[in-house]
Design a protein around this motif. Structure first.
Motif, short mmCIF file in Angstrom:
data_model
loop_
_atom_site.label_atom_id
_atom_site.label_comp_id
_atom_site.label_asym_id
_atom_site.label_seq_id
_atom_site.Cartn_x
_atom_site.Cartn_y
_atom_site.Cartn_z
N LYS A 124 0.79 -1.16 0.06
CA LYS A 124 0.08 -0.05 0.10
C LYS A 124 0.99 1.18 0.15
O LYS A 124 0.56 2.17 -0.64
CB LYS A 124 -0.73 0.03 1.34
N TYR A 125 1.93 1.25 0.76
CA TYR A 125 2.83 2.36 0.89
C TYR A 125 3.54 2.49 -0.37
O TYR A 125 3.82 3.72 -0.96
CB TYR A 125 4.03 2.08 1.87
N LYS A 126 3.97 1.61 -1.21
CA LYS A 126 4.50 1.53 -2.36
C LYS A 126 3.57 2.16 -3.50
O LYS A 126 4.10 2.93 -4.21
CB LYS A 126 5.10 0.10 -2.90
N SER A 127 2.38 1.88 -3.55
CA SER A 127 1.45 2.23 -4.32
C SER A 127 1.18 3.89 -4.04
O SER A 127 1.14 4.59 -5.03
CB SER A 127 0.16 1.59 -4.26
N GLU A 138 7.40 15.07 3.24
CA GLU A 138 6.52 14.18 3.26
C GLU A 138 7.12 12.48 3.20
O GLU A 138 6.76 11.51 3.60
CB GLU A 138 5.13 14.17 2.28
N LYS A 139 7.88 12.57 2.02
CA LYS A 139 8.73 11.53 1.77
C LYS A 139 9.69 11.02 2.68
O LYS A 139 9.55 9.61 2.85
CB LYS A 139 9.61 11.43 0.50
N ASP A 140 10.17 12.00 3.56
CA ASP A 140 10.94 11.66 4.54
C ASP A 140 10.09 10.96 5.68
O ASP A 140 10.82 9.88 6.43
CB ASP A 140 11.73 12.87 5.19
N GLN A 141 9.00 11.54 5.93
CA GLN A 141 8.33 10.68 6.98
C GLN A 141 7.63 9.35 6.59
O GLN A 141 7.61 8.63 7.34
CB GLN A 141 6.96 11.75 7.19
N ALA A 146 10.50 7.05 7.12
CA ALA A 146 10.58 6.83 8.48
C ALA A 146 9.46 5.77 9.01
O ALA A 146 9.68 4.74 9.66
CB ALA A 146 10.36 7.82 9.49
N LEU A 147 8.33 5.78 8.21
CA LEU A 147 7.30 4.75 8.51
C LEU A 147 7.62 3.52 7.98
O LEU A 147 7.25 2.44 8.60
CB LEU A 147 6.00 5.52 7.78
N LEU A 148 8.22 3.44 6.76
CA LEU A 148 8.71 2.31 6.26
C LEU A 148 9.61 1.62 7.13
O LEU A 148 9.79 0.31 7.08
CB LEU A 148 9.25 2.45 4.92
N PHE A 149 10.61 2.58 7.68
CA PHE A 149 11.58 1.76 8.27
C PHE A 149 10.87 1.13 9.65
O PHE A 149 11.29 0.20 10.15
CB PHE A 149 12.41 3.05 9.04
#
Length: 268
Positions: A47-50, A176-179, A182-185
């Motif tokens: 979902k995050y990738k999409s 937002e990408k950085d956030q 961080a969520l992906l991490f």
């Protein structure tokens, strides 16, 4: 005595069965939780990738339709020409004074002026390309915007021609990408958690078997009244339980965000 031994044996067998059942249930629960977490992380990742791909498409479209204004600076008299689009970007409805670096300084964020001035002087003195990112506080609405300013020295070294572009949206998207990263991490750590739960279940199988054998031997030596052997088995049981507890501590420390930094020295 025989009746008491029979009673203790029955109690022991019941305790042993309960221990085996509880251990099996615990392992099953750990395996189920591990599977659920892994599935959840996998779905969240896709979902995050999409979402990232959609954001990227939006960014590309925004760049194509971004407003770009052109400017020209007369180096000798420090007077500038700004196109109508530059005035629109900077939030200026009506010019009350001629455009110039001095006028731009009034609009620019004070922390960015030194960088801008250095880049402009390098273009004049060293004939290098002017490239600078700075913030503008728009007089129209007092909003702060990000500007990407670029320019080149003319062939006669008398003027600088350039463009500016409002990159505020891009800056916001980068934040937002950085956030998101961080969520992906954190999601990655959740995946590791699922794997760790599986490892705990795997690592506990052998200690549980050994604990079961120790209890059996304790029963054996209890019947023969060998106190020293019982003490040894008791200590062995405590060590096994401590080892299993240590596994949980290692797991907790792995996911503890508060970790002290340590220096590392590398020698050849």
């Amino acid at each position: 005595i025989i009746e008491r031994q029979n009673h203790l044996e029955i109690k022991y067998n019941e305790y042993l069965k309960e221990t085996i059942i509880l251990s099996s249930i615990l392992i099953l629960i750990l395996l189920i939780v591990s599977h659920i977490i892994s599935r959840y992380v996998e779905k969240s990742f896709y979902k995050y990738k999409s979402n990232l791909e959609e954001k990227h498409k939006t960014l590309v479209k925004a760049q194509r339709t971004a407003s770009i204004g052109d400017w020209k600076l007369d180096i000798k008299n420090q007077e500038a020409y700004w196109s109508d689009e530059i005035l629109n970007i900077l939030g200026i409805d009506e010019l009350k004074e001629k455009p110039s670096p001095a006028f731009l300084k009034k609009l620019m964020h004070p922390d960015d002026w030194e960088t801008f001035e250095t880049s402009l002087n390098n273009t004049i003195n060293k004939k290098s390309d002017h490239a600078c990112v700075y913030r503008i506080i728009r007089p129209k609405d007092k909003n702060t915007i990000w500007i990407d300013c670029r320019g080149q020295l003319s062939e006669d070294n008398q003027k600088i021609y350039g463009t500016i572009q409002d990159i505020t949206k891009r800056k916001l998207l980068e934040d937002e990408k950085d956030q998101k990263e961080a969520l992906l991490f954190q999601q990655s750590k959740l995946a590791s958690m699922g794997e760790m739960l599986g490892n705990i279940a795997h690592q506990w199988r052998q200690p549980l078997t050994e604990l079961n054998l120790t209890l059996f031997n304790m029963k054996k030596f209890f019947n023969t009244n060998e106190k020293e052997k019982l003490d040894e088995l008791y200590i062995e049981s405590k060590n096994l339980i401590s080892s299993m507890s240590s596994t949980i501590d290692d797991f907790s420390n792995f996911f503890n965000p508060q970790k002290d930094k340590k220096s590392l020295e590398i020698k050849k």
